[in-house]
Design a protein around this motif. Structure first.
Motif, short mmCIF file in Angstrom:
data_model
loop_
_atom_site.label_atom_id
_atom_site.label_comp_id
_atom_site.label_asym_id
_atom_site.label_seq_id
_atom_site.Cartn_x
_atom_site.Cartn_y
_atom_site.Cartn_z
N LYS A 99 1.87 -6.07 -1.44
CA LYS A 99 1.50 -4.68 -1.62
C LYS A 99 1.90 -4.27 -2.97
CE LYS A 99 3.00 -0.06 0.12
NZ LYS A 99 3.78 0.52 1.37
N CYS B 24 4.68 2.00 8.09
CA CYS B 24 3.36 1.65 8.48
C CYS B 24 2.95 0.83 9.72
CB CYS B 24 2.40 1.38 7.04
SG CYS B 24 2.48 2.46 5.75
N CYS C 48 -0.69 4.70 4.36
CA CYS C 48 0.16 5.18 3.23
C CYS C 48 -0.72 5.11 2.12
CB CYS C 48 1.33 4.33 2.96
SG CYS C 48 1.15 2.70 2.31
N CYS D 40 -4.15 0.55 2.81
CA CYS D 40 -3.58 0.93 4.02
C CYS D 40 -4.07 2.32 4.33
CB CYS D 40 -2.15 0.95 3.66
SG CYS D 40 -1.15 1.34 5.14
N CYS E 244 -0.47 -1.89 5.56
CA CYS E 244 0.02 -2.58 4.64
C CYS E 244 1.15 -3.68 5.00
CB CYS E 244 0.55 -1.84 3.34
SG CYS E 244 2.09 -0.81 3.89
ZN ZN Z 1 1.14 1.40 4.31
#
Ligand code: ZN
Length: 423
Positions: free
Chosen positions: A184, A43, A24, A21, A38
Protein backbone atom coordinates in the motif's frame (compact mmCIF):
# COMPACT_ATOMS: atom_id res chain seq x y z
CA UNK A 1 5.13 14.06 -6.99
CA UNK A 2 4.77 10.95 -4.85
CA UNK A 3 2.73 8.87 -7.33
CA UNK A 4 5.68 8.35 -9.72
CA UNK A 5 7.79 7.14 -6.81
CA UNK A 6 5.85 3.87 -6.71
CA UNK A 7 6.15 2.89 -10.38
CA UNK A 8 8.77 0.24 -9.59
CA UNK A 9 10.42 -1.93 -12.23
CA UNK A 10 10.11 -4.79 -9.76
CA UNK A 11 6.31 -4.40 -9.53
CA UNK A 12 6.05 -4.38 -13.32
CA UNK A 13 8.38 -7.32 -13.94
CA UNK A 14 6.47 -9.39 -11.36
CA UNK A 15 3.13 -8.47 -12.92
CA UNK A 16 1.68 -6.44 -10.02
CA UNK A 17 -1.07 -3.94 -10.80
CA UNK A 18 -1.93 -0.66 -9.10
CA UNK A 19 -5.49 -0.72 -7.75
CA UNK A 20 -7.48 1.77 -5.68
CA UNK A 21 -9.06 0.48 -2.46
CA UNK A 22 -12.86 0.71 -2.67
CA UNK A 23 -12.97 1.15 1.10
CA UNK A 24 -10.30 3.76 1.94
CA UNK A 25 -9.51 5.18 -1.52
CA UNK A 26 -5.75 4.59 -1.20
CA UNK A 27 -3.56 3.04 -3.92
CA UNK A 28 -2.03 -0.41 -3.50
CA UNK A 29 -0.06 -2.93 -5.58
CA UNK A 30 -1.21 -6.53 -5.91
CA UNK A 31 -0.61 -9.69 -7.92
CA UNK A 32 -4.39 -10.22 -8.03
CA UNK A 33 -5.84 -7.76 -10.61
CA UNK A 34 -9.38 -8.35 -9.25
CA UNK A 35 -8.52 -7.35 -5.68
CA UNK A 36 -10.68 -4.38 -4.57
CA UNK A 37 -9.44 -3.67 -1.00
CA UNK A 38 -5.97 -2.66 0.18
CA UNK A 39 -5.69 -5.37 2.85
CA UNK A 40 -5.27 -2.94 5.74
CA UNK A 41 -7.55 -2.77 8.84
CA UNK A 42 -10.39 -1.86 8.83
CA UNK A 43 -10.75 -2.31 5.05
CA UNK A 44 -10.19 -6.04 5.50
CA UNK A 45 -10.81 -8.14 8.64
CA UNK A 46 -8.09 -10.42 10.04
CA UNK A 47 -7.85 -13.60 7.98
CA UNK A 48 -5.02 -15.26 9.88
CA UNK A 49 -6.64 -16.07 13.24
CA UNK A 50 -6.87 -19.86 13.17
CA UNK A 51 -5.33 -19.75 9.69
CA UNK A 52 -1.63 -18.84 10.01
CA UNK A 53 0.23 -16.96 7.26
CA UNK A 54 3.71 -18.33 8.03
CA UNK A 55 5.08 -21.62 9.36
CA UNK A 56 4.93 -21.55 13.20
CA UNK A 57 7.83 -19.72 14.86
CA UNK A 58 8.59 -18.64 18.44
CA UNK A 59 9.98 -15.13 19.08
CA UNK A 60 13.59 -16.37 19.14
CA UNK A 61 13.12 -18.54 16.04
CA UNK A 62 11.52 -15.71 14.05
CA UNK A 63 14.23 -13.18 14.98
CA UNK A 64 16.91 -15.67 13.93
CA UNK A 65 15.09 -16.52 10.68
CA UNK A 66 14.93 -12.83 9.80
CA UNK A 67 18.49 -11.86 10.70
CA UNK A 68 20.05 -14.90 9.03
CA UNK A 69 17.96 -14.36 5.88
CA UNK A 70 19.39 -10.84 5.52
CA UNK A 71 22.90 -12.00 6.42
CA UNK A 72 22.72 -14.44 3.52
CA UNK A 73 21.67 -11.51 1.34
CA UNK A 74 24.88 -9.61 2.14
CA UNK A 75 23.85 -7.66 5.26
CA UNK A 76 25.95 -7.39 8.45
CA UNK A 77 24.09 -8.32 11.62
CA UNK A 78 24.61 -5.72 14.35
CA UNK A 79 23.76 -5.76 18.08
CA UNK A 80 20.73 -3.95 19.39
CA UNK A 81 20.96 -0.46 20.90
CA UNK A 82 19.60 0.41 24.40
CA UNK A 83 15.90 1.27 24.77
CA UNK A 84 17.00 4.47 26.55
CA UNK A 85 17.92 6.73 23.60
CA UNK A 86 20.73 8.60 25.39
CA UNK A 87 22.34 9.78 22.13
CA UNK A 88 19.18 11.70 21.23
CA UNK A 89 18.10 15.07 22.62
CA UNK A 90 14.55 14.87 21.23
CA UNK A 91 13.28 11.51 22.54
CA UNK A 92 13.86 9.51 25.74
CA UNK A 93 13.12 6.04 24.38
CA UNK A 94 14.18 4.20 21.24
CA UNK A 95 10.99 4.19 19.17
CA UNK A 96 12.27 2.61 15.94
CA UNK A 97 15.39 0.94 14.57
CA UNK A 98 16.22 4.04 12.50
CA UNK A 99 16.31 6.03 15.78
CA UNK A 100 19.64 4.24 16.44
CA UNK A 101 21.16 6.08 13.50
CA UNK A 102 19.56 9.50 13.89
CA UNK A 103 20.81 12.16 13.77
CA UNK A 104 24.52 11.47 13.22
CA UNK A 105 24.46 8.66 10.66
CA UNK A 106 21.37 9.83 8.78
CA UNK A 107 22.81 13.33 8.39
CA UNK A 108 26.12 11.93 7.14
CA UNK A 109 28.24 13.15 10.09
CA UNK A 110 29.46 9.64 10.92
CA UNK A 111 29.46 6.53 8.73
CA UNK A 112 26.99 3.69 9.51
CA UNK A 113 28.36 0.80 11.63
CA UNK A 114 27.91 -1.45 8.56
CA UNK A 115 26.30 -0.99 5.15
CA UNK A 116 23.90 -2.62 4.46
CA UNK A 117 23.03 -3.87 7.93
CA UNK A 118 20.35 -5.88 9.71
CA UNK A 119 19.20 -5.53 13.32
CA UNK A 120 16.34 -6.46 15.64
CA UNK A 121 15.83 -3.41 17.82
CA UNK A 122 13.64 -3.47 20.96
CA UNK A 123 11.48 -0.34 20.83
CA UNK A 124 9.18 1.27 23.37
CA UNK A 125 6.14 3.38 22.52
CA UNK A 126 3.81 4.51 25.27
CA UNK A 127 1.27 6.44 23.18
CA UNK A 128 -1.43 3.74 23.00
CA UNK A 129 -1.35 2.59 26.64
CA UNK A 130 -5.13 2.18 26.89
CA UNK A 131 -5.23 -0.17 23.92
CA UNK A 132 -2.57 -2.52 25.30
CA UNK A 133 -4.21 -5.77 26.34
CA UNK A 134 -7.54 -4.74 24.79
CA UNK A 135 -7.00 -4.49 21.04
CA UNK A 136 -5.29 -7.88 20.81
CA UNK A 137 -2.36 -6.31 18.95
CA UNK A 138 -0.98 -3.29 20.84
CA UNK A 139 2.29 -3.60 22.77
CA UNK A 140 4.31 -1.00 24.68
CA UNK A 141 7.49 -2.86 23.86
CA UNK A 142 8.19 -4.59 20.56
CA UNK A 143 11.15 -5.56 18.45
CA UNK A 144 11.51 -3.86 15.12
CA UNK A 145 13.41 -6.16 12.81
CA UNK A 146 15.03 -4.13 10.06
CA UNK A 147 17.48 -3.95 7.23
CA UNK A 148 18.98 -0.58 6.39
CA UNK A 149 21.02 0.60 3.42
CA UNK A 150 22.67 4.01 3.28
CA UNK A 151 23.09 5.17 -0.32
CA UNK A 152 25.26 8.11 -1.32
CA UNK A 153 26.29 9.59 -4.68
CA UNK A 154 29.63 7.74 -4.29
CA UNK A 155 28.23 4.45 -3.11
CA UNK A 156 24.93 2.96 -4.22
CA UNK A 157 23.90 -0.08 -2.14
CA UNK A 158 20.30 -0.68 -3.24
CA UNK A 159 17.05 1.24 -3.33
CA UNK A 160 13.33 0.59 -3.83
CA UNK A 161 13.25 -2.36 -6.25
CA UNK A 162 15.71 -4.51 -4.33
CA UNK A 163 14.05 -3.64 -1.01
CA UNK A 164 10.64 -4.83 -2.21
CA UNK A 165 12.18 -7.91 -3.81
CA UNK A 166 13.93 -8.82 -0.52
CA UNK A 167 10.62 -8.40 1.30
CA UNK A 168 8.83 -10.75 -1.12
CA UNK A 169 11.63 -13.32 -0.78
CA UNK A 170 11.62 -13.13 3.02
CA UNK A 171 7.83 -13.63 3.23
CA UNK A 172 8.03 -16.57 0.82
CA UNK A 173 10.93 -18.10 2.79
CA UNK A 174 8.69 -18.10 5.90
CA UNK A 175 5.92 -19.92 4.05
CA UNK A 176 3.69 -17.03 2.92
CA UNK A 177 1.83 -17.06 -0.39
CA UNK A 178 3.01 -13.94 -2.20
CA UNK A 179 -0.18 -13.80 -4.28
CA UNK A 180 -1.84 -12.59 -1.08
CA UNK A 181 0.63 -9.80 -0.26
CA UNK A 182 -0.35 -6.20 -1.01
CA UNK A 183 1.89 -3.13 -1.00
CA UNK A 184 0.00 0.00 0.00
CA UNK A 185 1.35 3.41 -1.01
CA UNK A 186 1.93 5.47 2.11
CA UNK A 187 3.97 8.71 1.83
CA UNK A 188 5.92 9.01 5.07
CA UNK A 189 7.00 12.00 7.20
CA UNK A 190 8.71 11.64 10.57
CA UNK A 191 11.59 12.80 12.75
CA UNK A 192 12.48 15.62 10.33
CA UNK A 193 12.74 13.30 7.32
CA UNK A 194 10.34 12.21 4.59
CA UNK A 195 10.00 9.99 1.56
CA UNK A 196 7.78 7.48 -0.21
CA UNK A 197 6.94 4.31 1.69
CA UNK A 198 4.88 1.16 1.29
CA UNK A 199 2.99 -0.77 3.94
CA UNK A 200 3.24 -4.51 3.49
CA UNK A 201 -0.06 -6.26 4.20
CA UNK A 202 -1.06 -9.90 4.31
CA UNK A 203 -4.01 -11.65 5.88
CA UNK A 204 -5.48 -8.30 6.97
CA UNK A 205 -2.36 -7.53 9.02
CA UNK A 206 0.29 -4.89 8.40
CA UNK A 207 3.55 -6.80 8.86
CA UNK A 208 6.13 -4.32 7.61
CA UNK A 209 6.76 -0.80 6.41
CA UNK A 210 9.38 -0.05 3.79
CA UNK A 211 10.44 3.61 3.92
CA UNK A 212 12.65 5.29 1.37
CA UNK A 213 14.00 8.24 3.27
CA UNK A 214 15.20 10.73 0.74
CA UNK A 215 14.11 14.16 1.98
CA UNK A 216 15.09 16.15 5.07
CA UNK A 217 14.41 19.52 6.69
CA UNK A 218 18.13 20.26 6.63
CA UNK A 219 19.10 22.52 3.68
CA UNK A 220 21.17 20.94 0.91
CA UNK A 221 22.30 22.35 -2.43
CA UNK A 222 19.27 20.71 -4.12
CA UNK A 223 15.92 22.55 -4.56
CA UNK A 224 13.28 21.86 -1.84
CA UNK A 225 9.90 20.10 -2.16
CA UNK A 226 7.03 21.34 0.00
CA UNK A 227 5.25 18.73 2.20
CA UNK A 228 2.50 19.77 4.62
CA UNK A 229 3.62 23.38 4.26
CA UNK A 230 7.28 22.70 5.14
CA UNK A 231 10.19 22.69 2.69
CA UNK A 232 12.06 19.36 2.51
CA UNK A 233 15.41 19.08 0.71
CA UNK A 234 16.75 16.02 -1.13
CA UNK A 235 19.22 14.43 1.29
CA UNK A 236 22.86 13.66 0.61
CA UNK A 237 22.10 10.11 1.82
CA UNK A 238 19.14 8.12 0.56
CA UNK A 239 18.25 5.64 3.28
CA UNK A 240 16.37 2.36 3.11
CA UNK A 241 14.50 2.32 6.41
CA UNK A 242 12.49 -0.86 6.87
CA UNK A 243 10.54 -2.02 9.90
CA UNK A 244 9.23 -5.57 10.31
CA UNK A 245 7.25 -6.21 13.51
CA UNK A 246 8.81 -9.28 15.13
CA UNK A 247 5.82 -9.92 17.39
CA UNK A 248 3.36 -9.52 14.50
CA UNK A 249 5.33 -12.03 12.46
CA UNK A 250 5.20 -14.51 15.34
CA UNK A 251 1.46 -13.86 15.78
CA UNK A 252 0.81 -14.35 12.05
CA UNK A 253 2.85 -17.57 12.19
CA UNK A 254 0.63 -19.00 14.94
CA UNK A 255 -2.79 -17.56 14.16
CA UNK A 256 -3.63 -17.29 17.87
CA UNK A 257 -6.53 -15.04 19.03
CA UNK A 258 -4.21 -12.26 20.26
CA UNK A 259 -0.59 -11.23 19.80
CA UNK A 260 -0.07 -11.77 23.54
CA UNK A 261 -0.88 -15.50 23.36
CA UNK A 262 1.62 -15.91 20.53
CA UNK A 263 4.47 -13.83 21.93
CA UNK A 264 4.50 -14.63 25.65
CA UNK A 265 2.55 -17.88 26.12
CA UNK A 266 4.44 -18.93 29.30
CA UNK A 267 3.97 -15.55 30.97
CA UNK A 268 0.26 -15.32 30.04
CA UNK A 269 -0.44 -18.73 31.48
CA UNK A 270 1.71 -18.01 34.57
CA UNK A 271 -0.12 -14.75 35.40
CA UNK A 272 -3.49 -16.40 34.71
CA UNK A 273 -2.62 -19.18 37.18
CA UNK A 274 -1.47 -16.63 39.76
CA UNK A 275 -4.70 -14.67 39.34
CA UNK A 276 -6.68 -17.88 39.84
CA UNK A 277 -8.24 -18.42 36.43
CA UNK A 278 -5.67 -20.57 34.69
CA UNK A 279 -8.26 -23.35 34.29
CA UNK A 280 -10.20 -21.15 31.83
CA UNK A 281 -7.47 -21.63 29.26
CA UNK A 282 -8.85 -25.15 28.79
CA UNK A 283 -12.49 -24.05 28.51
CA UNK A 284 -13.52 -24.19 24.81
CA UNK A 285 -16.34 -21.63 25.31
CA UNK A 286 -13.88 -19.20 26.84
CA UNK A 287 -11.31 -19.73 24.07
CA UNK A 288 -13.98 -19.20 21.40
CA UNK A 289 -15.21 -15.92 22.92
CA UNK A 290 -11.63 -14.75 23.40
CA UNK A 291 -10.94 -15.39 19.72
CA UNK A 292 -14.13 -13.70 18.52
CA UNK A 293 -13.47 -10.74 20.80
CA UNK A 294 -9.94 -10.39 19.41
CA UNK A 295 -11.24 -10.51 15.85
CA UNK A 296 -13.71 -7.66 16.35
CA UNK A 297 -11.83 -5.59 18.93
CA UNK A 298 -8.81 -5.57 16.63
CA UNK A 299 -10.80 -3.76 13.97
CA UNK A 300 -11.91 -0.95 16.25
CA UNK A 301 -10.04 2.12 17.26
CA UNK A 302 -10.12 1.95 21.03
CA UNK A 303 -8.42 5.28 21.66
CA UNK A 304 -11.33 7.18 20.10
CA UNK A 305 -14.10 5.24 21.84
CA UNK A 306 -15.28 4.59 25.32
CA UNK A 307 -14.54 1.05 26.36
CA UNK A 308 -18.19 0.35 27.21
CA UNK A 309 -19.41 1.24 23.71
CA UNK A 310 -16.70 -0.95 22.23
CA UNK A 311 -17.69 -3.83 24.49
CA UNK A 312 -21.35 -3.44 23.47
CA UNK A 313 -20.53 -3.59 19.78
CA UNK A 314 -18.36 -6.68 20.20
CA UNK A 315 -20.99 -8.39 22.40
CA UNK A 316 -23.63 -7.76 19.69
CA UNK A 317 -21.41 -9.28 17.03
CA UNK A 318 -20.57 -12.37 19.10
CA UNK A 319 -24.17 -12.65 20.30
CA UNK A 320 -23.67 -12.69 24.08
CA UNK A 321 -24.79 -10.16 26.75
CA UNK A 322 -22.42 -7.20 27.29
CA UNK A 323 -21.99 -7.85 31.02
CA UNK A 324 -21.05 -11.48 30.40
CA UNK A 325 -18.41 -10.36 27.89
CA UNK A 326 -17.14 -7.67 30.28
CA UNK A 327 -16.84 -10.16 33.15
CA UNK A 328 -15.00 -12.67 30.99
CA UNK A 329 -12.71 -10.35 29.06
CA UNK A 330 -11.72 -7.50 31.41
CA UNK A 331 -9.51 -9.64 33.74
CA UNK A 332 -7.86 -11.32 30.75
CA UNK A 333 -7.08 -7.91 29.26
CA UNK A 334 -5.40 -6.95 32.53
CA UNK A 335 -3.34 -10.15 32.42
CA UNK A 336 -2.21 -9.32 28.87
CA UNK A 337 -1.36 -5.75 29.84
CA UNK A 338 0.58 -6.89 32.95
CA UNK A 339 2.59 -9.33 30.83
CA UNK A 340 3.30 -6.64 28.23
CA UNK A 341 4.23 -4.02 30.84
CA UNK A 342 6.57 -6.32 32.78
CA UNK A 343 8.46 -7.10 29.58
CA UNK A 344 8.68 -3.36 28.88
CA UNK A 345 10.01 -2.79 32.43
CA UNK A 346 12.60 -5.56 31.95
CA UNK A 347 14.05 -3.65 29.02
CA UNK A 348 13.78 -0.25 30.72
CA UNK A 349 15.40 -1.29 34.01
CA UNK A 350 17.73 -3.83 32.36
CA UNK A 351 19.04 -1.03 30.13
CA UNK A 352 19.80 1.06 33.23
CA UNK A 353 16.82 3.42 33.42
CA UNK A 354 16.14 4.24 37.09
CA UNK A 355 12.54 5.23 38.00
CA UNK A 356 12.29 8.89 39.06
CA UNK A 357 10.17 11.98 38.49
CA UNK A 358 12.00 13.15 35.37
CA UNK A 359 12.66 12.15 31.77
CA UNK A 360 12.96 8.42 31.02
CA UNK A 361 12.87 7.69 34.77
CA UNK A 362 9.39 9.18 34.89
CA UNK A 363 8.25 6.93 32.02
CA UNK A 364 9.58 3.85 33.84
CA UNK A 365 7.73 4.87 37.02
CA UNK A 366 4.55 5.45 35.00
CA UNK A 367 4.64 1.94 33.52
CA UNK A 368 5.60 0.39 36.86
CA UNK A 369 2.73 2.04 38.76
CA UNK A 370 0.25 1.23 36.02
CA UNK A 371 1.32 -2.42 36.32
CA UNK A 372 0.85 -2.38 40.11
CA UNK A 373 -2.64 -0.87 39.72
CA UNK A 374 -3.70 -3.67 37.37
CA UNK A 375 -2.12 -6.30 39.61
CA UNK A 376 -4.19 -4.99 42.53
CA UNK A 377 -7.35 -5.25 40.41
CA UNK A 378 -6.57 -8.95 39.97
CA UNK A 379 -5.71 -9.34 43.66
CA UNK A 380 -2.10 -10.14 42.85
CA UNK A 381 0.23 -9.04 45.70
CA UNK A 382 2.55 -6.04 44.97
CA UNK A 383 5.56 -8.19 45.94
CA UNK A 384 4.94 -10.34 42.89
CA UNK A 385 6.07 -7.57 40.50
CA UNK A 386 9.79 -8.23 41.03
CA UNK A 387 9.26 -11.92 40.32
CA UNK A 388 7.38 -11.19 37.07
CA UNK A 389 10.10 -8.83 35.85
CA UNK A 390 12.80 -11.36 36.74
CA UNK A 391 10.96 -14.07 34.78
CA UNK A 392 10.72 -11.75 31.77
CA UNK A 393 14.43 -10.93 31.95
CA UNK A 394 15.27 -14.63 32.04
CA UNK A 395 13.04 -15.35 29.02
CA UNK A 396 14.74 -12.55 27.06
CA UNK A 397 18.18 -13.66 28.29
CA UNK A 398 20.05 -12.05 31.19
CA UNK A 399 23.17 -11.55 29.08
CA UNK A 400 21.25 -9.09 26.91
CA UNK A 401 21.10 -6.52 29.70
CA UNK A 402 23.68 -4.08 31.02
CA UNK A 403 22.15 -3.77 34.49
CA UNK A 404 22.80 -6.41 37.19
CA UNK A 405 19.50 -8.33 37.75
CA UNK A 406 19.95 -8.02 41.54
CA UNK A 407 20.05 -4.25 41.17
CA UNK A 408 16.88 -4.40 39.06
CA UNK A 409 15.16 -6.38 41.83
CA UNK A 410 16.29 -3.88 44.45
CA UNK A 411 14.99 -0.98 42.36
CA UNK A 412 11.62 -2.71 41.90
CA UNK A 413 11.29 -3.40 45.64
CA UNK A 414 11.98 0.24 46.48
CA UNK A 415 9.49 1.45 43.89
CA UNK A 416 6.83 -0.90 45.30
CA UNK A 417 7.56 0.54 48.77
CA UNK A 418 7.18 4.12 47.48
CA UNK A 419 3.95 3.23 45.71
CA UNK A 420 2.50 1.82 48.93
CA UNK A 421 3.49 4.97 50.84
CA UNK A 422 1.91 7.16 48.15
CA UNK A 423 -1.30 5.13 48.16
ZN1 ZN B 1 -8.14 0.33 2.17
Amino acid sequence: MMEDEYQLEYFKSEGLTRNICTSCGKAFWTRDPDRTVCGDAPCEPYQFIGNPIFRPHSVDEMREAYLSFFEKQGHTRIDRYPVAARWRDDIYLTIASIADFQPFVTSGVVPPPANPLTISQPCIRLNDLDSVGRSGRHLTCFEMMAHHAFNSDDKEIYWKDRTVELCDQLLTSLGANKEKVTYKEHPWIGGGNAGPSVEVLIGGLEVATLVFMSLGKQKTDKPPIELEGTPYYPMTLRIVDTGYGLERFVWASQGSPTIYDAVFPEMVSHVMQEAGFGHRLHDPDFIRILGENAKFAGLMDISGQRIFELRQKVADKIGIPTDKLEKMIAPVESVYAIVDHTRCLSYMLGDCIVPSNAKDGYLARLVLRRTLRMMRELNLPDDKLGDLIERQMKIIGLSKFEQDPDVVMEIVDREVEKYRTTM
